[in-house]
Design a protein around this motif. Structure first.
Motif, mmCIF file in Angstrom:
data_model
loop_
_atom_site.group_PDB
_atom_site.id
_atom_site.type_symbol
_atom_site.label_atom_id
_atom_site.label_comp_id
_atom_site.label_asym_id
_atom_site.label_seq_id
_atom_site.Cartn_x
_atom_site.Cartn_y
_atom_site.Cartn_z
ATOM 1 N N VAL A 40 -12.668 -99.576 -56.774
ATOM 2 C CA VAL A 40 -11.438 -99.076 -56.172
ATOM 3 C C VAL A 40 -11.748 -97.788 -55.422
ATOM 4 O O VAL A 40 -12.343 -96.853 -55.990
ATOM 5 C CB VAL A 40 -10.365 -98.811 -57.244
ATOM 6 N N GLY A 41 -11.351 -97.759 -54.137
ATOM 7 C CA GLY A 41 -11.571 -96.572 -53.330
ATOM 8 C C GLY A 41 -10.335 -95.718 -53.273
ATOM 9 O O GLY A 41 -9.252 -96.195 -52.922
ATOM 10 N N PHE A 42 -10.483 -94.427 -53.643
ATOM 11 C CA PHE A 42 -9.367 -93.492 -53.643
ATOM 12 C C PHE A 42 -9.413 -92.549 -52.443
ATOM 13 O O PHE A 42 -8.857 -91.449 -52.495
ATOM 14 C CB PHE A 42 -9.372 -92.670 -54.940
ATOM 15 N N VAL A 70 -2.538 -90.227 -55.790
ATOM 16 C CA VAL A 70 -3.286 -91.440 -56.083
ATOM 17 C C VAL A 70 -3.195 -92.345 -54.872
ATOM 18 O O VAL A 70 -2.281 -93.153 -54.755
ATOM 19 C CB VAL A 70 -2.750 -92.129 -57.348
ATOM 20 N N ASP A 71 -4.153 -92.177 -53.917
ATOM 21 C CA ASP A 71 -4.199 -93.007 -52.712
ATOM 22 C C ASP A 71 -5.290 -94.051 -52.895
ATOM 23 O O ASP A 71 -6.469 -93.707 -53.023
ATOM 24 C CB ASP A 71 -4.509 -92.173 -51.472
ATOM 25 N N VAL A 72 -4.906 -95.312 -52.902
ATOM 26 C CA VAL A 72 -5.882 -96.393 -52.980
ATOM 27 C C VAL A 72 -6.007 -96.987 -51.584
ATOM 28 O O VAL A 72 -5.024 -97.499 -51.037
ATOM 29 C CB VAL A 72 -5.461 -97.467 -53.992
ATOM 30 N N ILE A 73 -7.227 -96.899 -50.999
ATOM 31 C CA ILE A 73 -7.424 -97.395 -49.635
ATOM 32 C C ILE A 73 -8.203 -98.693 -49.591
ATOM 33 O O ILE A 73 -8.218 -99.379 -48.562
ATOM 34 C CB ILE A 73 -8.152 -96.341 -48.770
ATOM 35 N N SER A 74 -8.877 -99.055 -50.680
ATOM 36 C CA SER A 74 -9.627 -100.318 -50.681
ATOM 37 C C SER A 74 -9.831 -100.792 -52.093
ATOM 38 O O SER A 74 -9.851 -99.998 -53.050
ATOM 39 C CB SER A 74 -10.990 -100.144 -49.986
ATOM 40 N N VAL A 75 -10.006 -102.110 -52.232
ATOM 41 C CA VAL A 75 -10.316 -102.716 -53.515
ATOM 42 C C VAL A 75 -11.205 -103.923 -53.252
ATOM 43 O O VAL A 75 -10.961 -104.701 -52.323
ATOM 44 C CB VAL A 75 -9.031 -103.121 -54.276
ATOM 45 N N ALA A 111 -7.342 -113.461 -59.610
ATOM 46 C CA ALA A 111 -6.243 -112.500 -59.602
ATOM 47 C C ALA A 111 -6.171 -111.817 -58.239
ATOM 48 O O ALA A 111 -7.188 -111.577 -57.590
ATOM 49 C CB ALA A 111 -6.421 -111.470 -60.705
ATOM 50 N N LEU A 112 -4.937 -111.468 -57.829
ATOM 51 C CA LEU A 112 -4.713 -110.809 -56.548
ATOM 52 C C LEU A 112 -4.484 -109.326 -56.773
ATOM 53 O O LEU A 112 -3.725 -108.924 -57.676
ATOM 54 C CB LEU A 112 -3.494 -111.431 -55.847
ATOM 55 N N TRP A 113 -5.121 -108.528 -55.898
ATOM 56 C CA TRP A 113 -5.017 -107.064 -55.968
ATOM 57 C C TRP A 113 -4.735 -106.539 -54.569
ATOM 58 O O TRP A 113 -5.157 -107.126 -53.582
ATOM 59 C CB TRP A 113 -6.313 -106.446 -56.502
ATOM 60 N N ALA A 114 -4.031 -105.424 -54.502
ATOM 61 C CA ALA A 114 -3.702 -104.809 -53.220
ATOM 62 C C ALA A 114 -3.929 -103.307 -53.306
ATOM 63 O O ALA A 114 -3.702 -102.682 -54.362
ATOM 64 C CB ALA A 114 -2.244 -105.100 -52.833
ATOM 65 N N ALA A 115 -4.417 -102.744 -52.188
ATOM 66 C CA ALA A 115 -4.598 -101.298 -52.088
ATOM 67 C C ALA A 115 -3.293 -100.706 -51.581
ATOM 68 O O ALA A 115 -2.963 -100.801 -50.397
ATOM 69 C CB ALA A 115 -5.747 -100.984 -51.141
ATOM 70 N N GLY A 116 -2.537 -100.132 -52.499
ATOM 71 C CA GLY A 116 -1.180 -99.710 -52.203
ATOM 72 C C GLY A 116 -1.024 -98.283 -51.757
ATOM 73 O O GLY A 116 0.048 -97.697 -51.969
ATOM 74 N N LEU A 154 -3.164 -98.776 -57.183
ATOM 75 C CA LEU A 154 -3.670 -100.140 -57.233
ATOM 76 C C LEU A 154 -2.538 -101.068 -57.663
ATOM 77 O O LEU A 154 -1.850 -100.825 -58.669
ATOM 78 C CB LEU A 154 -4.832 -100.222 -58.217
ATOM 79 N N LEU A 155 -2.327 -102.164 -56.896
ATOM 80 C CA LEU A 155 -1.275 -103.123 -57.181
ATOM 81 C C LEU A 155 -1.882 -104.448 -57.634
ATOM 82 O O LEU A 155 -2.916 -104.860 -57.120
ATOM 83 C CB LEU A 155 -0.413 -103.351 -55.930
ATOM 84 N N ARG A 156 -1.190 -105.100 -58.596
ATOM 85 C CA ARG A 156 -1.660 -106.397 -59.091
ATOM 86 C C ARG A 156 -0.487 -107.384 -59.027
ATOM 87 O O ARG A 156 0.643 -107.078 -59.425
ATOM 88 C CB ARG A 156 -2.166 -106.283 -60.515
ATOM 89 N N TRP A 157 -0.775 -108.597 -58.505
ATOM 90 C CA TRP A 157 0.268 -109.617 -58.373
ATOM 91 C C TRP A 157 0.574 -110.217 -59.748
ATOM 92 O O TRP A 157 -0.337 -110.620 -60.489
ATOM 93 C CB TRP A 157 -0.179 -110.701 -57.405
ATOM 94 N N SER A 158 1.852 -110.248 -60.033
ATOM 95 C CA SER A 158 2.312 -110.823 -61.294
ATOM 96 C C SER A 158 3.044 -112.127 -60.990
ATOM 97 O O SER A 158 4.196 -112.107 -60.526
ATOM 98 C CB SER A 158 3.263 -109.855 -62.030
ATOM 99 N N PRO A 159 2.382 -113.279 -61.225
ATOM 100 C CA PRO A 159 3.047 -114.556 -60.935
ATOM 101 C C PRO A 159 4.326 -114.743 -61.746
ATOM 102 O O PRO A 159 5.295 -115.353 -61.283
ATOM 103 C CB PRO A 159 1.992 -115.601 -61.302
ATOM 104 N N ALA A 160 4.328 -114.238 -62.955
ATOM 105 C CA ALA A 160 5.501 -114.431 -63.794
ATOM 106 C C ALA A 160 6.711 -113.686 -63.238
ATOM 107 O O ALA A 160 7.836 -114.191 -63.245
ATOM 108 C CB ALA A 160 5.207 -113.973 -65.226
#
Length: 1009
Positions: free
Chosen positions: A500-502, A485-490, A451-456, A461-467
């Motif tokens: 998850v780093g906030f 809610v600041d996400v700087i790393s995952v 699964a793909l995740w992004a620090a947004g 926290l963002l997650r890629w939705s293939p669908a």
């Protein structure tokens, strides 16, 4: 000397078998030697570096410099500030050759002092010493004016030991056979101290004499070829001498024209079997003896070096370069990396390994923004310019997923590239309440399930939705109030959860399957610790590493019962800002910071520096990224793969106590270490100076101490980087001070000193005894009146004794002068009558002579001046001597007393009765025993006199003693009068009379004692 870059020691390349060595040069931060010329260096057994300069001797432990300078008023100070040579003796002491003589210092205790020379002309004193050489049985000293001297082990003076004509010697070495090789300016000299044999070998160049004013300076041993010797020189460069052929067979110079103005070699050091480093003409010069190449080490990256005066080897292979006011470090190592992007040298790039193992993807930001691909050989195979946008943006991170897509995290969303398409497109993000679909993204991560995740950032926290072909937002932790809610790393935490780093709000563990968050917090973990967080990542052992801008690196560990706490903190002295980190295949963290690179090894908890001083030729902050199969990539002007075998290893270090002051008194360090230090109560304010000796990591240690009194318990107290401890108003008792240093070593370094604070005099045993005596004295004072009466009686007795002595002396004088003289006249008159008066006159004469004799004995016994053992024994000896003159048998005597009793007193009654019993017993033996031998023994003991008279006669029957005989009765009566006893033993083999009487001594005061 200025250092701005690394350089390759190219002369060490020589041939194909000669491996390339990357040689970073760095300045060793030795404070306090600015402007001084570093002439010589030596490392002691504890790791400290001793530096000899023209401005004194200096000791550097990695942080502080101790200075030893000449003081005319201090006889224990260094002989002279001009230091020529330093050696480490067999006694582990540092021996210092100076313009003013030789000085010795013990690195452990600091004890120091001069060692004088015996002059050839007589007398002792200081003499110039330009070089020293350690021999198996002592130490050689070389003098530029007075020649050779030798100090034998156990001796206190350097004594003349060389040939008288070898006066101007410059320096040499001791050969394995005990002979000496040195120079006398013009020639190389071989000297055998045992036989006195001397050989000289002048240097000639192609058959010609050497130029004027050029000199041979010092002889250097070849560590790699024992058949060669080398000579430094003034004007002749580096010279090689063949010991087998006894000739000079090599010369290396910078300038071919020889003179005393150049080709001056102050110091020479063999690097290996073919390469030498020289301090020549003020430069660092490299000589390859295989190719005869001579090269001055300078170039575009390394500016010209200021005056180089010395080069020195440490035991670990590190080379030290001494120059004007500084010491530089040259650490040969294998190349630590393999270059990957030869044609991409932009500093503004980020790299990630290709998911297809066919190379690496790079993103170039700021100028000429582009996405690039390089193959495993570092050649660029693809490059595409990033698309334009209405809002300016930058792309800082790139990731290729397992499905082949390449993702770019930018300041306005996510870009996606499908390899082969040649295009990049923006990827949509689930809109927030304001419809923003292009948030700031710090990075993209693919978890272990694909699964793909992004620090947004603010989008969380963002997650890629293939669908949906978009990024969905994942909500914040339930029940946890974040200002934003600041996400700087995952990143991965374990097989099931993400870390998850906030940012300033901390961190949390997120389980994708359940959507549950576990916030990383605890009663001992204040949120303020996260205020400057840059990245959080897991160490694979259930712990979390937090990289911060201001507070160093924190390691969070679970607390039994729930929650988290800070288990360890790393904060280097320079307090760098830690930016990012990646983990290699060995679980080690490669960390990027504002002060350069660091390597943290969880197996040892050591934080290693990655810079030229520590063997890695990187001088500026470097970027780090993950490579293929656990490799680590670093940015050093271009991206390169780090050598997996690179292992800085633990630092060399030893915690030492340097000094302790009690009040105004210096305490001997050796007494502290052996537990013999005893300090008076008035000196109970203590200052302890200590520190770790580690040349390259000295400032990386933090300290703590624990003080234990009289075997009790103590607690550890942190000192930070403070290397001095003050203990004020210490109570009396026995103390143990434990010091601990934590740093780039596997286990803490420790040092223990013991000492005792003595109690005041009233707290000591003798003081308490004195107080007890005072108390007893009060009781005694109350009985003084009773004792006074006794004393007065004793005084009266004393007066009577003194009066008695006077009476005795007067009686003795009157008897001697009156009665004695009258009897003497009667005796004389009776003798004058002669035959006319007939037998009656003869009887009168005999009777008067006997009376005179007995009267003399009475006078002698009464006289108090004869009341000592010695006088009495002398008188008895004299009496027996006179008595033995007319005896028909042999008379022997044994008269004795202890030497210390010779002047002891004995009363007149004891003397008189012993003398009378003695005479009577001898007289009986003469008259009745028919003996051939009489033995007399008189032993005057301390409290008893013992008289024995023994003969070898026929004996007698005690029951048949004739009527009127009073001898035995008199014996017993005299003994009983004195409180003693007498025993008479007789038989066929003789008669023995033994008398024992006590002796009551009379002192000078007349009071019995």
């Amino acid at each position: 000397m200025r250092r701005t870059g690394a350089f390759l020691l190219a002369g060490i390349l020589g041939c194909a078998l000669h491996a390339q060595i990357v040689t970073p040069i760095a300045r060793l931060p030795v404070p306090g030697i600015d402007g001084a010329e570093v002439r010589c260096m030596v490392q002691d057994g504890f790791g400290a570096l001793w530096i000899g300069t023209d401005r004194g001797l200096h000791r550097f432990d990695g942080v502080l410099t101790e200075h030893y300078l000449n003081d005319p008023l201090d006889p224990s100070s260094i002989n002279d500030d001009a230091v020529f040579d330093l050696v480490l003796g067999h006694d582990s002491a540092i021996w210092v050759g100076t313009f003013g003589g030789v000085w010795r210092i013990d690195p452990l205790t600091g004890r120091r002092g001069r060692v004088l020379f015996e002059h050839r002309e007589g007398g002792t004193g200081d003499q110039e010493c330009v070089a020293l050489a350690v021999a198996s049985d002592g130490l050689w000293a070389f003098g530029n004016k007075w020649g050779l001297s030798f100090l034998h082990h156990g001796d206190s003076l350097f004594r003349p030991a060389g040939p008288p004509d070898a006066r101007a010697v410059m320096g040499g070495v001791v050969a394995d056979d005990g002979t000496l090789w040195f120079t006398d300016r013009r020639t190389l000299v071989h000297f055998d101290p045992r036989s006195g044999a001397l050989e000289r070998f002048p240097f000639t160049r192609e058959g010609a004499d050497v130029p004027p004013k050029t000199l041979l300076l010092r002889v250097v041993r070849d560590e790699h070829d024992p058949a060669k010797l080398w000579c430094t020189s003034w004007g002749l460069g580096l010279l090689r001498f063949d010991l087998a052929r006894r000739v000079f067979d090599g010369q290396w110079v910078v300038q071919r024209a020889l003179s005393d103005l150049h080709n001056i070699v102050r110091s020479a050091l063999p690097v290996d079997g073919r390469t030498w480093l020289l301090a020549m003409d003020g430069d660092l010069v490299e000589v390859d003896t295989f190719t005869d190449r001579v090269r001055t080490v300078r170039g575009e990256e390394v500016p010209p070096m200021a005056s180089i005066a010395s080069v020195h080897h440490l035991s670990n292979g590190t080379i030290l370069i001494g120059g004007s006011g500084e010491v530089d470090v040259l650490r040969p190592i294998r190349p630590p990396w393999e270059e990957l992007t030869r044609d991409v040298r932009d500093k503004s790039t980020w790299i990630t390994p290709s998911a297809l193992d066919d190379g690496y993807w790079l993103v170039r930001f700021y100028a000429d923004r582009a996405l690039m691909h390089v193959d495993t050989n570092g050649r660029t195979t693809f490059s595409a310019t990033l698309p334009e946008a209405e809002v300016p943006y930058e792309a800082f991170k790139v990731l290729q997923a397992r499905d082949g897509r390449v993702w770019l995290a930018t300041t306005r969303g996510l870009l996606m590239h499908v390899p082969g398409s040649g295009e990049m497109a923006w990827s949509a993000v689930e809109p927030d309440g304001m419809g923003n679909i292009h948030p700031l993204v710090h990075g993209v991560h693919e978890d272990k399930q694909g699964a793909l995740w992004a620090a947004g950032d603010r989008h969380g926290l963002l997650r890629w939705s293939p669908a949906k072909e978009r990024w969905d937002r994942v909500g914040p932790p339930v029940g946890h109030e974040f200002p934003k809610v600041d996400v700087i790393s995952v990143s991965d935490f374990d097989e099931e959860r993400l870390l998850v780093g906030f940012g300033a709000n901390g961190a949390a563990l997120f389980a994708p399957r359940t959507g549950a968050y576990e916030v990383v917090q605890g009663p001992m973990l204040n949120k303020a610790h996260f205020r400057t967080t840059m990245q959080v990542l897991a160490d694979g052992q259930g712990r979390i590493l937090v990289l911060t801008r201001s507070h160093g690196i924190l390691r969070l560990e679970r607390v039994p019962g729930g929650g988290w706490s800070i288990g360890r903190r790393w904060l280097p002295l320079e307090r760098p800002s830690f930016h990012a980190a990646v983990v290699d295949g060995r679980g080690r963290f490669w960390i990027e910071s504002s002060a350069g690179g660091y390597l943290l090894d969880p197996a040892t908890d050591i934080l290693h520096r990655l810079d030229p001083l520590h063997g890695v030729p990187v001088r500026s902050p470097m970027g780090v990224a993950a490579g293929h199969a656990g490799d680590v990539l670093v940015h050093v002007g271009r991206w390169a793969r780090m050598n997996r075998d690179l292992d800085p290893g633990p630092a060399d270090g030893r915690l030492m106590v340097r000094a302790m002051r009690a009040g105004q008194q210096q305490v001997d360090v050796l007494e502290l270490l052996t537990g013999k230090a005893q300090l008076p109560r008035r000196d109970n304010d203590l200052r302890v100076v200590f520190g770790v000796v580690s040349l390259f990591e000295g400032d990386a240690f933090t300290y703590a101490y624990r003080l234990v009194r009289d075997g009790g318990e103590g607690v550890w107290n942190d000192l930070g980087r403070q290397r001095m401890l003050d203990l004020v108003d210490m109570r009396p008792g026995a103390y143990r001070l434990e010091l601990r240093a934590v740093g780039p070593v596997p286990e803490p370094l420790t040092a223990i000193i013991t000492f005792a604070i003595l109690p005041p005099w009233w707290g000591t045993l003798w003081g308490r005894g004195l107080l007890l005596l005072l108390a007893v004295g009060i009781v005694i004072w109350t009985t003084r009146l009773i004792l006074l009466a006794r004393y007065r009686r004793q005084v009266r007795e004393l007066e009577r004794e003194r009066e008695l002595e006077k009476v005795r002396m007067r009686i003795a004088r009157d008897i001697h002068d009156g009665i004695g003289s009258g009897l003497t006249r009667i005796n004389i008159l009776a003798r004058q009558l002669g035959a006319q008066a007939g037998p009656q006159a003869e009887r009168i004469e005999a009777a008067s002579a006997e009376l005179v004799k007995e009267l003399g004995e009475i006078v002698w016994t009464v006289d108090p001046r004869n009341d000592d053992y010695g006088s009495f024994l002398a008188y008895v000896r004299s009496t027996l001597g006179r008595q033995a003159e007319h005896l028909p048998m042999a008379l022997t005597s044994d008269l004795r007393c202890a030497a210390e009793d010779n002047t002891r007193s004995i009363g007149p009654e004891v003397k008189r009765n012993i003398l009378l019993v003695l005479k009577e017993a001898v007289n009986n033996a003469v008259k009745h025993s028919k003996a051939r031998h009489i033995e007399v023994s008189l032993d005057l003991g301390h409290d008893e006199a013992r008289l024995i008279v023994r003969d070898d006669g026929t004996g007698f029957d005690p029951t048949a003693v004739r009527e009127g005989a009073n001898g035995l009765i008199n014996f017993r009566r005299r003994a009983e009068e004195l409180g003693g006893s007498v025993e008479v033993r007789t038989g066929a083999t003789g008669t023995t009379v033994e008398m024992r009487v006590p002796i009551v001594h009379v002192g000078a005061t007349g009071i019995g004692n």
